[in-house]
Scaffold this motif. Structure first.
Motif, short mmCIF file in Angstrom:
data_model
loop_
_atom_site.label_atom_id
_atom_site.label_comp_id
_atom_site.label_asym_id
_atom_site.label_seq_id
_atom_site.Cartn_x
_atom_site.Cartn_y
_atom_site.Cartn_z
N MET A 21 -13.03 -5.57 -72.15
CA MET A 21 -13.86 -4.49 -72.66
C MET A 21 -13.70 -4.30 -74.16
O MET A 21 -14.44 -3.52 -74.76
N PHE A 22 -12.75 -5.00 -74.78
CA PHE A 22 -12.51 -4.80 -76.21
C PHE A 22 -12.51 -6.11 -76.96
O PHE A 22 -11.75 -7.03 -76.64
N ARG B 176 -6.48 -7.98 -65.14
CA ARG B 176 -5.47 -7.95 -66.19
C ARG B 176 -5.81 -6.83 -67.17
O ARG B 176 -6.76 -6.08 -66.98
N ASN B 177 -5.02 -6.72 -68.22
CA ASN B 177 -5.15 -5.59 -69.14
C ASN B 177 -6.53 -5.54 -69.78
O ASN B 177 -7.11 -6.56 -70.17
N HIS B 178 -7.07 -4.32 -69.86
CA HIS B 178 -8.35 -4.03 -70.53
C HIS B 178 -9.55 -4.68 -69.82
O HIS B 178 -10.55 -4.99 -70.47
N GLN B 179 -9.45 -4.84 -68.51
CA GLN B 179 -10.59 -5.31 -67.74
C GLN B 179 -11.16 -4.16 -66.91
O GLN B 179 -10.47 -3.21 -66.55
N MET B 180 -12.46 -4.26 -66.61
CA MET B 180 -13.17 -3.20 -65.89
C MET B 180 -13.86 -3.77 -64.67
O MET B 180 -14.40 -4.88 -64.72
N ILE B 181 -13.84 -3.00 -63.58
CA ILE B 181 -14.51 -3.43 -62.36
C ILE B 181 -15.35 -2.30 -61.80
O ILE B 181 -14.94 -1.13 -61.83
#
Length: 279
Positions: free
Chosen positions: A29-30, A233-238
């Motif tokens: 997301m970043f 993992r870190n900074h992922q969106m579902i």
């Protein structure tokens, strides 16, 4: 802008790992000095990751309002933000807002000229944002971390001791339909939202953060009798459709931002799944 379409649970049963990730997951997301945007036909949610460093980022430069058939992005939408990075400044046509780490911000329908910037380039802001269709203009305001509703749930025996902070919630401020909050698991706790539930009246999006390097979260989804998992993992969106459970188990403790859109904003309006029934 990435576009996700709604899916039938009967079809989702046949998805392999790659298809599940393609349909529901956003890998990162970043991206530095970019605005990552995801538009889903599930309740028309828009999820954004805003990562300014040395220069500001203007929303209208990254999102084509014509895609939504409006003159500007928030003409018929409301907007929520939680900052998981360094101090940020959000400017609009009518006000300027400073949000610290884990502060939130609500912007009402009709807000124009959004501009995002970091106040310290060495510790840049990471602004996780959700936008929902709206029918009324409610006042914009910052929600400090210490102003949120604090709920403590779970216990160490079940490895699910956690703290929930409600940011955009009827007890904090009025919104049309958008709800947002942060859940943080205690050290040595790894399970969230188990026993599992669905809520037919609301969809949900999970954004995972504070996942340490070489650690993962196994996010569970699907109908209660047809569960699947996706490794995050870190900074992922579902994304989670209303028919799907949304639960997770990490290799270590972690945090996540939950955001909901739908028919109501009642926190405990859930259809719980008996542990003997889940498969």
């Amino acid at each position: 802008m990435k576009v996700n379409y709604n899916s039938n649970p009967k079809d989702s049963k046949s998805y392999d790992t790659s298809r599940l990730r393609e349909e529901y997951l956003t890998d990162s997301m970043f991206i530095e000095d970019e605005i990552v945007s995801v538009y889903s036909h599930i309740d028309r949610i828009v999820v954004l990751g805003v990562s300014p460093t040395t220069s500001s980022l203007t929303l209208e430069d990254h999102i084509d309002s014509a895609t939504f058939g409006v003159d500007y992005f928030l003409q018929r939408r409301e907007f929520g933000v939680v900052n998981v990075g360094g101090r940020a400044q959000v400017k609009t046509a009518t006000g300027t807002y400073t949000i610290n780490h884990l502060d939130g911000l609500y912007l009402g329908m009709g807000t124009q000229e959004l501009e995002f910037s970091s106040l310290d380039a060495d510790c840049p802001a990471l602004l996780y944002c959700i936008s929902a269709p709206a029918h009324h203009t409610y006042p914009s305001r910052v929600v400090k971390r210490e102003e949120t509703n604090l709920i403590q749930l779970g216990d160490s025996t079940n490895a699910n001791e956690r703290v929930i902070r409600q940011y955009l919630h009827p007890d904090i401020l009025p919104t049309c339909q958008l709800s947002m909050g942060v859940t943080s698991l205690s050290e040595s706790s790894v399970w969230n939202t188990m026993p599992a539930h669905t809520h037919e009246r609301r969809m949900e999006a999970y954004f995972y953060f504070d996942i340490k390097p070489q650690q993962v979260v196994f996010h569970f989804m699907g109908e209660p009798t047809e569960t699947r998992h996706v490794v995050l993992r870190n900074h992922q969106m579902i994304l989670s459709p209303s028919w799907s459970i949304h639960s997770g188990c990490g290799t270590q403790n972690y945090s996540f931002i939950w955001g909901m859109l739908g028919e109501n904003q009642t926190f405990d309006d859930m259809d719980f799944v008996d542990m003997d029934a889940i498969k």
